[in-house]
Design an enzyme around this catalytic site. Structure first.
Site, short mmCIF file in Angstrom:
data_model
loop_
_atom_site.label_atom_id
_atom_site.label_comp_id
_atom_site.label_asym_id
_atom_site.label_seq_id
_atom_site.Cartn_x
_atom_site.Cartn_y
_atom_site.Cartn_z
N GLN A 142 -0.54 5.18 3.93
CA GLN A 142 -1.63 6.43 4.03
C GLN A 142 -0.93 7.73 4.55
O GLN A 142 -1.56 8.63 4.38
CB GLN A 142 -2.84 5.95 5.01
CG GLN A 142 -3.64 4.56 4.19
CD GLN A 142 -4.46 5.12 3.04
OE1 GLN A 142 -4.83 6.20 2.95
NE2 GLN A 142 -4.76 4.03 2.40
N THR A 147 14.39 -6.99 -11.71
CA THR A 147 14.83 -5.77 -12.67
C THR A 147 13.83 -4.76 -11.88
O THR A 147 12.80 -4.99 -12.06
CB THR A 147 14.49 -6.29 -14.05
OG1 THR A 147 15.31 -7.38 -14.38
CG2 THR A 147 14.83 -4.88 -14.98
N CYS A 164 -9.10 -3.43 -0.39
CA CYS A 164 -8.93 -4.86 -0.49
C CYS A 164 -10.16 -5.74 0.00
O CYS A 164 -10.36 -6.80 -0.13
CB CYS A 164 -7.62 -5.21 0.32
SG CYS A 164 -6.22 -4.31 -0.10
N ALA A 217 3.62 4.35 -3.83
CA ALA A 217 3.50 5.52 -4.45
C ALA A 217 1.99 6.06 -4.84
O ALA A 217 1.68 6.87 -5.24
CB ALA A 217 4.43 5.39 -5.82
N HIS A 218 1.29 4.91 -4.96
CA HIS A 218 -0.24 5.42 -5.31
C HIS A 218 -1.12 5.91 -4.81
O HIS A 218 -2.34 6.18 -5.26
CB HIS A 218 -0.75 4.19 -6.28
CG HIS A 218 -1.26 2.91 -5.40
ND1 HIS A 218 -2.55 2.90 -5.17
CD2 HIS A 218 -0.58 1.90 -4.48
CE1 HIS A 218 -2.85 1.86 -4.07
NE2 HIS A 218 -1.61 1.29 -3.77
N ASN A 267 -5.85 3.33 7.32
CA ASN A 267 -6.56 3.48 6.02
C ASN A 267 -8.02 3.37 6.18
O ASN A 267 -8.62 4.22 5.35
CB ASN A 267 -6.12 2.38 4.96
CG ASN A 267 -6.31 1.04 5.74
OD1 ASN A 267 -5.59 0.62 6.74
ND2 ASN A 267 -7.19 0.03 5.37
N GLY A 280 3.05 -1.55 -1.25
CA GLY A 280 2.90 -1.57 0.13
C GLY A 280 3.20 -2.89 0.59
O GLY A 280 3.58 -3.40 1.64
C1 PLP Z 1 -2.35 1.07 4.84
C2 PLP Z 1 -2.13 0.36 3.75
N1 PLP Z 1 -0.99 -0.48 3.76
C3 PLP Z 1 -0.57 -1.31 2.71
C4 PLP Z 1 -1.34 -0.88 1.42
C5 PLP Z 1 -1.00 -2.02 0.15
O1 PLP Z 1 -0.23 -1.27 -0.52
P1 PLP Z 1 -0.22 -1.61 -2.23
O2 PLP Z 1 -1.57 -1.30 -2.92
O3 PLP Z 1 0.84 -0.78 -2.61
O4 PLP Z 1 0.22 -2.90 -2.17
C6 PLP Z 1 -2.32 -0.16 1.44
C7 PLP Z 1 -3.22 0.06 0.22
O5 PLP Z 1 -4.29 -0.09 0.05
C8 PLP Z 1 -2.54 0.37 2.71
O6 PLP Z 1 -3.98 1.46 2.67
#
Ligand code: PLP
Length: 396
Positions: free
Chosen positions: A191, A249, A335, A212-213, A163, A83
């Site tokens: 999300q 890659t 974060c 994906a996560h 989020n 993301g």
């Molecule tokens: C709304 C949103 N955007 C972006 C991200 C960042 O994604 P990634 O962890 O795959 O870099 C997150 C994950 O915390 C998210 O919740």
């Protein structure tokens, strides 16, 4: 879903994971699908021999599968490292590629940190950013967006599902306004992906960030949907990977896992399951005195998100005590979970510092069980009472 684990003292403690907004458990079916790409099928997709061809085929099948989930064409999907990269790619590359038209960008005040910090950097490069206010439930008002557009605006980015507050913005309406003014519209759907409909034939969004996560896939892989005809240059330079749009890659096991996770998550029964447990959790927690729900109720809220403010106590303290009971929660996005600043998202929906600091986010997944919600509802009131009893901020 989560087994009871043995504590050091030989006793047993339940483990309940309610931090699925931060990340999710990888679905065993996804792991199974990924496994051969670590061992037998380890070729580089750029190689022309059979190992390379197998890898290439796996990527193209995954691309078609991801495209199908949002009704896009396969060559409109560019795989990335997640993301954060997709968001940076979208906003920075569109800004620079379309600089001849103007230097104005519009985002909401509740974007994820990776959009916010990309915007701060773009400001240093001479771009002008308008940060749109949101209402008390976290929604961007389409009229506010239209009023903010100028002749020099090139891109608008508004988060699809927030989020922290779970607010689902009306990306169709927002994208239509941008289309009318010939401006690119990007949405971060990390999300919301698979939790609410995304259909690029019905929603005229130009760029969409996916990862994906958050959907029981692996970490470190995502995608950027780029509508055909969008004026955007390569941002990460190197080899001619991903239609010459993103060098490096390819993370083949990750891409294969991402597609499998997306296919599984598209089953609508999971939305129903999460919504029911989310509402059970919300209803139960709102029975505790002086607690308020942050963000909207019902189907305009992410089916797995609940966020509350508890009067007179700190969310961090509640989270710490929940942890001792085996329950994983969060007080903001992962974060920023380590910073002590009040959440800028909760401040943007009008919360005081005190209410923002008293916030707790509980996020579910399709693996969350009713028993886990009941357990949480059983232990939480006692924790809140104990903390309030010793809090100088709490007045009965
Ligand atoms: C709304 C949103 N955007 C972006 C991200 C960042 O994604 P990634 O962890 O795959 O870099 C997150 C994950 O915390 C998210 O919740």
């Amino acid at each position: 879903m989560h087994d009871t684990i043995k504590k050091g003292d030989g006793g047993k403690m339940k483990k309940v994971y309610l931090d699925n907004g931060a990340t999710t458990m990888i679905d065993p079916r996804v792991i199974k699908k990924m496994t051969p790409y670590f061992s037998d099928k380890y070729g580089n997709a750029s190689s022309t021999h059979s190992f390379g061809r197998d890898a290439k085929q796996a990527i193209e099948e995954a691309r078609a599968a991801i495209a199908k989930t949002i009704n896009a064409k396969p060559d409109e999907i560019i795989f990335t490292s997640g993301g954060t990269e997709s968001n940076n790619f979208a906003i920075k590359s569109i800004a620079f590629t379309n600089k001849d038209k103007g230097n104005h960008i519009i985002v909401s005040k509740t974007e994820h940190k990776c959009i916010m910090n990309a915007c701060k950097w773009l400001e240093k490069q001479g771009f002008k950013i308008t940060y749109l206010k949101v209402d008390k439930e976290g929604f961007v008002n389409p009229d506010d967006l239209e009023k903010a557009i100028t002749k020099t605006t090139t891109i608008v980015s508004v988060l699809h599902g927030n989020n922290e507050t779970g607010t689902i913005n009306d990306i169709k309406k927002l994208a239509e306004i941008c289309k009318k003014h010939n401006i690119y519209f990007h949405t971060d759907a990390c999300q919301s992906y698979t939790k609410t409909d995304i259909n690029v034939k019905k929603q005229p969004v130009d760029l969409i960030t996916l990862n994906a996560h958050k959907i029981h896939g692996p970490k470190g892989v995502g995608a950027l949907y780029i509508r055909k005809g969008t004026k955007i240059d390569i941002w990460q330079h190197g080899g001619a990977h991903e239609f010459d749009m993103r060098a490096g890659t390819e993370n083949i096991h990750g891409i294969v896992g991402f597609a499998e996770a997306a296919k599984i998550a598209m089953n609508k029964k999971y939305i129903k399951h999460m919504s029911r447990l989310r509402d059970m959790l919300i209803e139960g927690i709102l029975k505790i005195p002086k607690v308020k729900l942050n963000g909207p109720k019902g189907n305009k809220r992410l089916c797995n998100n609940a966020n509350f403010s508890f009067k007179g106590i700190e969310g961090e303290a509640i989270g710490g005590y929940l942890d001792t009971k085996g329950i994983a929660s969060s007080t903001g996005s992962a974060c920023s979970a380590k910073t002590l600043e009040s959440s800028y998202v909760l401040m943007a929906i009008g919360l005081s510092h005190q209410d923002a600091n008293g916030s707790l986010r509980l996020t579910l997944s399709r693996f969350t069980t009713e028993e886990e919600i009941e357990y949480t509802l059983k232990v939480l009131p006692g924790i809140v009472n104990s903390l309030r009893r010793i809090s100088p901020l709490w007045e009965e």
